[in-house]
Design a protein around this motif. Structure first.
Motif, short mmCIF file in Angstrom:
data_model
loop_
_atom_site.label_atom_id
_atom_site.label_comp_id
_atom_site.label_asym_id
_atom_site.label_seq_id
_atom_site.Cartn_x
_atom_site.Cartn_y
_atom_site.Cartn_z
N SER A 1 10.72 -3.44 -13.81
CA SER A 1 11.52 -3.41 -15.02
C SER A 1 12.88 -4.01 -14.70
O SER A 1 13.58 -3.56 -13.82
CB SER A 1 11.69 -1.97 -15.53
N GLY A 2 13.19 -5.06 -15.39
CA GLY A 2 14.49 -5.68 -15.17
C GLY A 2 14.41 -6.91 -14.29
O GLY A 2 13.37 -7.52 -14.13
N ASP A 3 15.57 -7.26 -13.72
CA ASP A 3 15.68 -8.47 -12.94
C ASP A 3 15.12 -8.30 -11.55
O ASP A 3 15.04 -7.20 -11.01
CB ASP A 3 17.16 -8.90 -12.82
N ILE A 4 14.75 -9.43 -10.95
CA ILE A 4 14.25 -9.45 -9.59
C ILE A 4 15.44 -9.42 -8.63
O ILE A 4 16.41 -10.16 -8.81
CB ILE A 4 13.43 -10.72 -9.33
N VAL A 5 15.39 -8.55 -7.64
CA VAL A 5 16.43 -8.48 -6.63
C VAL A 5 15.94 -9.26 -5.43
O VAL A 5 14.94 -8.91 -4.82
CB VAL A 5 16.75 -7.02 -6.23
N ASN A 6 16.62 -10.36 -5.13
CA ASN A 6 16.23 -11.20 -4.00
C ASN A 6 17.13 -10.86 -2.81
O ASN A 6 18.26 -11.34 -2.74
CB ASN A 6 16.35 -12.68 -4.37
N ARG A 7 16.65 -10.03 -1.93
CA ARG A 7 17.44 -9.60 -0.77
C ARG A 7 17.17 -10.47 0.44
O ARG A 7 17.54 -10.14 1.53
CB ARG A 7 17.11 -8.15 -0.43
N ARG A 8 16.45 -11.53 0.26
CA ARG A 8 16.02 -12.33 1.40
C ARG A 8 16.91 -13.52 1.59
O ARG A 8 17.37 -14.17 0.81
CB ARG A 8 14.57 -12.77 1.20
N TYR B 1 0.83 -1.21 0.00
CA TYR B 1 0.00 0.00 0.00
C TYR B 1 0.87 1.26 0.00
O TYR B 1 0.52 2.26 -0.63
CB TYR B 1 -0.93 0.03 1.21
N LYS B 2 1.99 1.20 0.70
CA LYS B 2 2.89 2.36 0.75
C LYS B 2 3.45 2.65 -0.64
O LYS B 2 3.54 3.80 -1.04
CB LYS B 2 4.03 2.10 1.74
N GLN B 3 3.82 1.59 -1.38
CA GLN B 3 4.34 1.79 -2.73
C GLN B 3 3.26 2.36 -3.66
O GLN B 3 3.56 3.13 -4.56
CB GLN B 3 4.88 0.47 -3.31
N LEU B 4 2.00 1.97 -3.43
CA LEU B 4 0.90 2.50 -4.25
C LEU B 4 0.57 3.94 -3.88
O LEU B 4 0.04 4.68 -4.70
CB LEU B 4 -0.36 1.65 -4.05
N ASP C 1 9.44 -8.07 -4.27
CA ASP C 1 10.44 -7.08 -4.64
C ASP C 1 9.78 -5.71 -4.86
O ASP C 1 10.34 -4.68 -4.50
CB ASP C 1 11.18 -7.54 -5.89
N TYR C 2 8.58 -5.71 -5.45
CA TYR C 2 7.85 -4.45 -5.63
C TYR C 2 7.54 -3.79 -4.29
O TYR C 2 7.63 -2.58 -4.15
CB TYR C 2 6.55 -4.68 -6.41
N CYS C 3 7.22 -4.60 -3.31
CA CYS C 3 6.93 -4.07 -1.98
C CYS C 3 8.15 -3.37 -1.38
O CYS C 3 8.02 -2.44 -0.59
CB CYS C 3 6.45 -5.18 -1.04
N GLU C 4 9.33 -3.82 -1.77
CA GLU C 4 10.57 -3.22 -1.25
C GLU C 4 11.05 -2.04 -2.10
O GLU C 4 11.41 -1.01 -1.56
CB GLU C 4 11.69 -4.27 -1.20
N ARG C 5 11.05 -2.21 -3.43
CA ARG C 5 11.68 -1.22 -4.30
C ARG C 5 10.71 -0.39 -5.13
O ARG C 5 11.12 0.56 -5.78
CB ARG C 5 12.66 -1.91 -5.25
N GLY C 6 9.45 -0.75 -5.20
CA GLY C 6 8.48 0.01 -5.97
C GLY C 6 8.59 -0.25 -7.47
O GLY C 6 8.89 -1.36 -7.91
N GLU C 7 8.34 0.78 -8.26
CA GLU C 7 8.29 0.68 -9.73
C GLU C 7 9.57 0.10 -10.32
O GLU C 7 9.55 -0.51 -11.38
CB GLU C 7 8.01 2.05 -10.35
N GLU C 8 10.68 0.31 -9.68
CA GLU C 8 11.97 -0.20 -10.16
C GLU C 8 11.94 -1.72 -10.30
O GLU C 8 12.60 -2.28 -11.18
CB GLU C 8 13.06 0.22 -9.17
N ALA C 9 11.16 -2.40 -9.48
CA ALA C 9 11.08 -3.86 -9.50
C ALA C 9 10.32 -4.38 -10.72
O ALA C 9 10.45 -5.54 -11.07
CB ALA C 9 10.41 -4.38 -8.24
#
Length: 167
Positions: free
Chosen positions: A160-167, A74-77, A150-158
């Protein structure tokens, strides 16, 4: 009728369309704010019935949904469509934005997620409870569900491109 002379021996007749009175008003009746709000609420309900929203439904949550923090989503939205302090139009705008995000994630697909199947896939279903504590044991790394996280963490950046798995 108006006779029109042509190159043939018989005249060609055309008829002008008869003037018909218009049944619609030039100026439509004004729509009240209450009617507009009812219309927005009805559209919001239709948007929320989309199968992609079942991913965000905590009641029928898949096993991997324990890692999905809806507050971050919700914060990203920028807001939540069930927030009663917002107008029906604002609620509708947030729901449409969420649907657009979910559709983009579904369109991108992943190694463990078929594209355009109206679901956010990627959760490993048959994992023992002890192993399911860790996201890498519950959600496939290259999947739509991981992109949603990833969208929940990085927003729109997630999106486009590769998925960043920080977990």
């Amino acid at each position: 009728m108006i006779p029109i002379k042509n190159g043939y021996s018989t005249p060609y007749f055309t008829s002008l369309p008869a003037a018909t009175p218009s049944t619609t008003s030039v100026h439509p009746a004004p729509v009240s704010g209450h009617d507009r709000d009812i219309r927005y609420s009805r559209i919001l309900k239709q948007v929320l019935e989309d199968p992609l929203f079942s991913t965000l439904d905590k009641r029928g949550k898949p096993d991997g949904a324990q890692f999905l923090d809806l507050n971050k989503f919700y914060k990203q939205l920028g807001g939540h469509w069930n927030d009663k302090s917002l107008s029906p139009l604002q609620q509708l705008n947030f729901a449409i934005k969420a649907l657009n995000v979910l559709e983009r994630i579904d369109r991108l697909g992943g190694a463990y997620s078929p594209e355009n199947n109206n679901t956010i896939d990627g959760v490993m279903r048959d994992r023992p409870t002890l192993e399911a504590r860790h996201i890498s044991n519950t959600v496939h790394a290259d999947s739509e569900f991981m992109r949603l996280l990833d969208y929940c963490e990085r927003g729109e950046e997630a999106l486009s491109g590769d998925i960043v798995n920080r977990r």
